[in-house]
Design a protein around this motif. Structure first.
Motif, mmCIF file in Angstrom:
data_model
loop_
_atom_site.group_PDB
_atom_site.id
_atom_site.type_symbol
_atom_site.label_atom_id
_atom_site.label_comp_id
_atom_site.label_asym_id
_atom_site.label_seq_id
_atom_site.Cartn_x
_atom_site.Cartn_y
_atom_site.Cartn_z
ATOM 1 N N UNK A 1 -25.292 32.661 41.971
ATOM 2 C CA UNK A 1 -25.319 31.858 40.738
ATOM 3 C C UNK A 1 -24.461 30.610 40.950
ATOM 4 N N UNK A 2 -24.984 29.412 40.576
ATOM 5 C CA UNK A 2 -24.236 28.176 40.785
ATOM 6 C C UNK A 2 -22.899 28.208 40.051
ATOM 7 N N UNK A 3 -21.908 27.618 40.662
ATOM 8 C CA UNK A 3 -20.581 27.586 40.044
ATOM 9 C C UNK A 3 -20.570 26.635 38.854
ATOM 10 N N UNK A 4 -19.720 26.940 37.882
ATOM 11 C CA UNK A 4 -19.532 26.061 36.724
ATOM 12 C C UNK A 4 -18.066 25.661 36.686
ATOM 13 N N UNK A 5 -17.829 24.349 36.689
ATOM 14 C CA UNK A 5 -16.469 23.824 36.646
ATOM 15 C C UNK A 5 -16.277 23.065 35.345
ATOM 16 N N UNK A 6 -15.166 23.306 34.688
ATOM 17 C CA UNK A 6 -14.862 22.623 33.428
ATOM 18 C C UNK A 6 -13.813 21.549 33.663
ATOM 19 N N UNK A 7 -14.058 20.380 33.116
ATOM 20 C CA UNK A 7 -13.119 19.268 33.246
ATOM 21 C C UNK A 7 -13.199 18.415 31.987
ATOM 22 N N UNK A 8 -12.212 17.577 31.769
ATOM 23 C CA UNK A 8 -12.230 16.722 30.571
ATOM 24 C C UNK A 8 -13.280 15.621 30.664
ATOM 25 N N UNK A 9 -13.341 14.985 31.840
ATOM 26 C CA UNK A 9 -14.210 13.816 32.000
ATOM 27 C C UNK A 9 -15.013 13.927 33.289
ATOM 28 N N UNK A 10 -16.318 13.687 33.208
ATOM 29 C CA UNK A 10 -17.158 13.533 34.386
ATOM 30 C C UNK A 10 -17.619 12.079 34.434
ATOM 31 N N UNK A 11 -17.393 11.437 35.565
ATOM 32 C CA UNK A 11 -17.842 10.063 35.781
ATOM 33 C C UNK A 11 -18.966 10.103 36.813
ATOM 34 N N UNK A 12 -20.129 9.604 36.457
ATOM 35 C CA UNK A 12 -21.250 9.554 37.392
ATOM 36 C C UNK A 12 -21.266 8.188 38.066
ATOM 37 N N UNK A 13 -20.870 8.168 39.336
ATOM 38 C CA UNK A 13 -20.836 6.921 40.089
ATOM 39 C C UNK A 13 -19.452 6.597 40.606
ATOM 40 N N UNK A 14 -19.331 6.509 41.950
ATOM 41 C CA UNK A 14 -18.035 6.202 42.574
ATOM 42 C C UNK A 14 -18.005 4.759 43.065
ATOM 43 N N UNK A 15 -18.505 3.862 42.202
ATOM 44 C CA UNK A 15 -18.403 2.440 42.498
ATOM 45 C C UNK A 15 -17.163 1.851 41.855
ATOM 46 N N UNK A 16 -17.130 0.519 41.754
ATOM 47 C CA UNK A 16 -15.952 -0.158 41.218
ATOM 48 C C UNK A 16 -15.619 0.303 39.805
ATOM 49 N N UNK A 17 -16.620 0.315 38.914
ATOM 50 C CA UNK A 17 -16.363 0.690 37.525
ATOM 51 C C UNK A 17 -15.993 2.159 37.399
ATOM 52 N N UNK A 18 -16.732 3.016 38.090
ATOM 53 C CA UNK A 18 -16.477 4.449 37.990
ATOM 54 C C UNK A 18 -15.093 4.838 38.467
#
Length: 396
Positions: free
Chosen positions: A1-18
């Motif tokens: 079963x895929x793991x589930x991780x809980x976090x406050x913020x998910x940012x999609x994109x590791x560019x300048x803005x992300x």
């Protein structure tokens, strides 16, 4: 079963803005995960500015941006200015210099900017997940669920920093627009911006031979005007002046170019007529403009008068007028393949200009190039990435 991780913020994109957003959120004590399908962060930073990263502009202001809402960018740009980012660069000890028109570049490598951002993320406790495909995003109780190739994330806030469609060979996609639409946001028309023009079919053979010639011009289109360099290529017209105009150009529009801005070319030719009456007008023009360009202009004009002595003042004025207002209709642009940015994007009408948060879905934010905010050439788009990233990071 895929793991589930809980976090406050998910940012999609590791560019300048992300990355900028993740740093700000992490420094507030928020747990943050940045997810990107690329193998390395900040790839557009790495290749920008010839590898030296034009990371901001000394004169960055809201007037340097295009958007259906020209006022939208004001708050973020004022809240975190170019001077704020420059202060971080200085504190890091990164040497830089100013080029023309306020453009700031690293003395060394763009990788120094990337290293600064990744180190700041690490110090802020940000988790960076690379080479990870984003498969599905949805709302769940208490926030959002992001399913990826390496597991599932639950977060209170979700930040879309996926960029636009420019430079697809680097992995650019329209994912951010799809997510926006999924959550009820509209997306304005998108097209390639800051991109070279291509020749119309009737100009390619004759004008393509000027490849490599360059000169400073004053170029205009649809009310926009830029005084910068222009470069002839085999495919069309490039250089800063043309890249800038491309953001204002639409298919079928003409581009007007002053090939000798600020010069009194007519007076010069008339003076030379008295000194060298047997010389061709295009020979004299070739001493002011690139020689190959002058020859091509003469051929294009079908000028059969070879001697200055045979030209009246009116005839000289007519030739010069054509040089000061050279006009052409480009065949098109090179498209997203070489575009530096994507024009258009997520409509700003339903986004809070201070926090970048969706007015439709609490906790959802949009930052950077994915939005309908596009800067001029010269570091303005990076500044929008920094400013919008900070705005979201302070509230996500």
């Amino acid at each position: 079963m895929p793991s589930i991780t809980t976090t406050d913020v998910v940012v999609l994109g590791a560019g300048a803005a992300g990355m900028m957003c993740a740093i700000e959120a992490g420094r507030r004590g928020r747990s943050v995960a940045v997810i990107d399908h690329a193998k390395a962060p900040g790839e557009k930073i790495r290749i920008s500015g010839g590898g030296r990263c034009n990371f901001t502009n000394m004169h960055c202001a809201p007037a340097n941006f295009l958007s259906e809402n020209k006022h939208f960018a004001i708050s973020a740009l004022k809240s975190f200015t170019q001077h704020d980012f420059i202060a971080r660069v200085k504190a890091r000890g990164i040497a830089f210099h100013e080029k023309t028109l306020g453009q700031l570049f690293c003395d060394g490598s763009a990788r120094e900017i990337i290293a600064m951002l990744t180190d700041d993320m690490r110090d802020a406790g940000v988790r960076l997940e690379l080479a990870t495909d984003i498969q599905e995003v949805g709302q769940v109780e208490g926030g959002f669920e992001t399913r990826t190739s390496s597991g599932t994330w639950h977060s209170q806030s979700l930040v879309i920093a996926t960029g636009g469609k420019s430079i697809p060979k680097m992995g650019a996609t329209g994912l951010g627009y799809d997510i926006a639409r999924q959550f009820g946001h509209s997306v304005t028309e998108t097209r390639a911006g800051l991109v070279p023009f291509t020749w119309a079919s009737n100009m390619h053979e004759s004008w393509g031979g000027l490849s490599g010639a360059s000169l400073d011009v004053q170029a205009s289109c649809n009310g926009a005007e830029f005084d910068e360099a222009m470069l002839f290529t085999h495919r069309g017209l490039s250089g800063p002046a043309m890249l800038q105009l491309s953001s204002y150009w639409r298919e079928g529009d003409s581009v007007t170019i002053d090939l000798a801005p600020g010069s009194n070319l007519a007076a010069h030719i008339k003076a030379e007529r008295g000194k060298r009456p047997k010389v061709s007008a295009w020979t004299v023009i070739g001493e002011v403009l690139p020689k190959r360009l002058a020859q091509q202009l003469g051929q294009a004009a079908g000028d059969k008068v070879s001697r200055l002595a045979d030209l009246s003042n009116a005839a000289i004025d007519e030739i010069v007028a054509g040089i000061h207002s050279f006009s052409l209709v480009p065949g098109g642009t090179e498209g997203y393949r070489t575009a530096e940015v994507t024009l258009g994007g997520v409509d700003t009408a339903k986004v809070n200009q201070k926090t970048m948060e969706s007015r439709l879905v609490p906790g959802l934010h949009f930052i950077g190039e994915v939005m309908d905010v596009t800067g001029h050439l010269g570091g303005h788009n990076f500044q929008w990435a920094w400013s919008s990233g900070v705005a979201a990071g302070r509230s996500a």
